[in-house]
Enzyme design. Structure first.
Site, PDB file in Angstrom:
ATOM      1  N   SER A 194       0.827  -1.213   0.000  1.00 62.10           N
ATOM      2  CA  SER A 194       0.000   0.000   0.000  1.00 62.10           C
ATOM      3  C   SER A 194       0.857   1.258   0.000  1.00 62.10           C
ATOM      4  O   SER A 194       0.378   2.342  -0.344  1.00 62.10           O
ATOM      5  CB  SER A 194      -0.932   0.017   1.210  1.00 62.10           C
ATOM      6  OG  SER A 194      -0.208   0.206   2.410  1.00 62.10           O
ATOM      7  N   PRO A 228       0.077  -2.102   8.666  1.00 61.12           N
ATOM      8  CA  PRO A 228       1.355  -2.274   9.379  1.00 61.12           C
ATOM      9  C   PRO A 228       2.356  -1.145   9.159  1.00 61.12           C
ATOM     10  O   PRO A 228       3.460  -1.179   9.665  1.00 61.12           O
ATOM     11  CB  PRO A 228       1.886  -3.581   8.777  1.00 61.12           C
ATOM     12  CG  PRO A 228       1.397  -3.548   7.361  1.00 61.12           C
ATOM     13  CD  PRO A 228       0.037  -2.907   7.411  1.00 61.12           C
ATOM     14  N   GLY A 230       2.512   0.952   5.799  1.00 57.31           N
ATOM     15  CA  GLY A 230       2.886   1.284   4.420  1.00 57.31           C
ATOM     16  C   GLY A 230       2.860   2.772   4.133  1.00 57.31           C
ATOM     17  O   GLY A 230       3.761   3.308   3.487  1.00 57.31           O
ATOM     18  N   ASP A 246      -3.638   2.958  15.112  1.00 56.02           N
ATOM     19  CA  ASP A 246      -4.207   1.667  14.722  1.00 56.02           C
ATOM     20  C   ASP A 246      -4.100   0.707  15.894  1.00 56.02           C
ATOM     21  O   ASP A 246      -3.101   0.725  16.620  1.00 56.02           O
ATOM     22  CB  ASP A 246      -3.461   1.081  13.514  1.00 56.02           C
ATOM     23  CG  ASP A 246      -4.304   0.067  12.749  1.00 56.02           C
ATOM     24  OD1 ASP A 246      -4.800  -0.892  13.372  1.00 56.02           O
ATOM     25  OD2 ASP A 246      -4.456   0.233  11.529  1.00 56.02           O
ATOM     26  N   LYS A 313     -12.740   4.418  -0.556  1.00 55.43           N
ATOM     27  CA  LYS A 313     -13.066   3.108  -1.121  1.00 55.43           C
ATOM     28  C   LYS A 313     -14.443   3.198  -1.780  1.00 55.43           C
ATOM     29  O   LYS A 313     -15.413   3.619  -1.146  1.00 55.43           O
ATOM     30  CB  LYS A 313     -13.076   2.040  -0.035  1.00 55.43           C
ATOM     31  CG  LYS A 313     -11.874   2.079   0.906  1.00 55.43           C
ATOM     32  CD  LYS A 313     -10.562   1.783   0.203  1.00 55.43           C
ATOM     33  CE  LYS A 313      -9.396   1.841   1.191  1.00 55.43           C
ATOM     34  NZ  LYS A 313      -8.098   1.582   0.569  1.00 55.43           N
TER      35      LYS A 313
END
Length: 363
Positions: A194, A228, A230, A246, A313
């Site tokens: 990403s 994670p 990106g 997160d 999205k």
């Protein structure tokens, strides 16, 4: 000439067609879009001759969301002889040259649509480019010494080995990339692929000078839905200190930089530390686009950040309408709060069923 070709990601032909039809109508130009699903391109045919050239000059390409490239094209050249495809193409350019000054051309792209079916055709295009370029130069094309993107690029758009469109684009209003695609190598240190989305977004929305000025060691960023890491990686790479928000784990390599503060919180509830001045908010959370739009608007209106890059999205249906609703929500909130702002959205090459948006604000 009365046609435009617009390249796009396969599956987004209807959105590209709806957008160019709307933008053309805003300029008082009317026509219709020829759409073949999953073809990777759209042909927009104007009712009046010469209007395609006008659209290619007057519709700001950087304000088109779904189009990767915008080209003025001829009618389709069909049944090109396998032993001499060059001569009909040269003849067509000589005809076009009576309407447009093609001696101001600087580059040649021999292209296909970005589809699996076209990959074999793209091999032919690469081989065909060199002899065609040589033939065009003999005609006096491709020799213009450009000043401030004042030239044109020639495009040959093959749809079959013996069928192509012949056209051109304006260098000050197009994508400078072959097939309109900015290809990037995945950095092995990045925690996820990403990262390429944010890298492409930065290169698309910011000039090198703007990037140096707006993304450096003196800046602070927030990454909502960071795990994670990106997107956090791209900010840290440019020197920013990042609050990575997160509940999931962040890559150990990012912790090792000493440039992140992992905040295991809900991205919708997180607020920046009161004494911290946040320059950048980035967000790639998988959530309903209208919720993300409202979240970004809240951050900007509350002056929790000055600039943001985020993804929306998209649903399977009415994607263009959903994009318009989301952007309208944000601009309405900024207008009510009295902000000046610059907003740009693009369906990037590294995006999938999503678009990327950049907004900068000031009072």
């Amino acid at each position: 000439m009365n046609k435009l070709a617009l390249y796009c990601r396969i599956g987004f032909e209807k959105e590209t067609a709806a957008e160019i039809t709307e933008k053309a109508a805003e300029k008082g130009v009317f026509g219709f879009a020829r759409v073949n699903n999953d073809s990777g391109y759209v042909i927009f045919e104007c009712y009046q001759e010469g209007e395609a050239d006008r659209l290619a000059r007057e519709i700001p390409f950087n304000q088109l969301i779904f189009a990767r490239q915008m080209i003025v094209i001829s009618d389709l050249l069909e049944n090109l002889p396998p032993t001499d495809r060059i001569t009909p193409i040269i003849e067509e350019y000589n005809r076009i040259g009576s309407l447009v000054n093609l001696h101001r051309t600087t580059e040649l792209f021999v292209e296909t649509a970005d589809t699996n079916e076209a990959k074999e055709l793209s091999v032919f295009c690469r081989k065909f480019t060199v002899p065609l370029r040589q033939a065009l130069k003999k005609q006096g094309y491709l020799a213009f010494k450009e000043v401030k993107k004042s030239g044109l690029t020639l495009h040959i758009f093959f749809v079959k080995p013996n069928c192509c469109y012949v056209g051109y684009s304006y260098n000050n209003n197009h994508s400078p990339n072959f097939m309109g695609i900015l290809r990037l190598k995945f950095p092995p240190q990045a925690p996820s692929r990403s990262t390429l989305k944010l890298h492409e977004a930065i290169l698309t929305f910011l000039s090198p000078e703007e990037e140096r000025k707006c993304m450096n060691e003196s800046m602070y960023g927030v990454d909502l839905g960071a795990c994670p890491g990106g997107w956090t990686y791209q900010l840290v790479k440019r020197g920013l200190f990042v609050y990575a928000v997160d509940h999931g784990k962040m890559a150990a390599s990012l912790h090792d930089t000493g440039r992140i503060d992992h905040c295991p919180e809900d991205g919708f509830k997180f607020q920046p530390p009161k004494r911290s001045k946040i320059d950048w908010l980035v967000c790639d959370m998988v959530e309903q686009p209208i919720r993300i739009a409202a979240l970004i608007a809240k951050w900007l209106v509350n002056e929790w950040c000055r600039e943001s890059i985020f993804n929306l999205k998209l649903p399977m249906k009415k994607r263009y309408a959903e994009v318009q609703n989301c952007l309208q929500l944000i601009t309405n909130e900024l207008d009510k709060a009295g902000f000046k702002y610059h907003i740009q959205a693009k369906h990037l090459y590294h995006d999938r069923e999503e678009i990327t948006v950049h907004i900068s604000v000031k009072k």
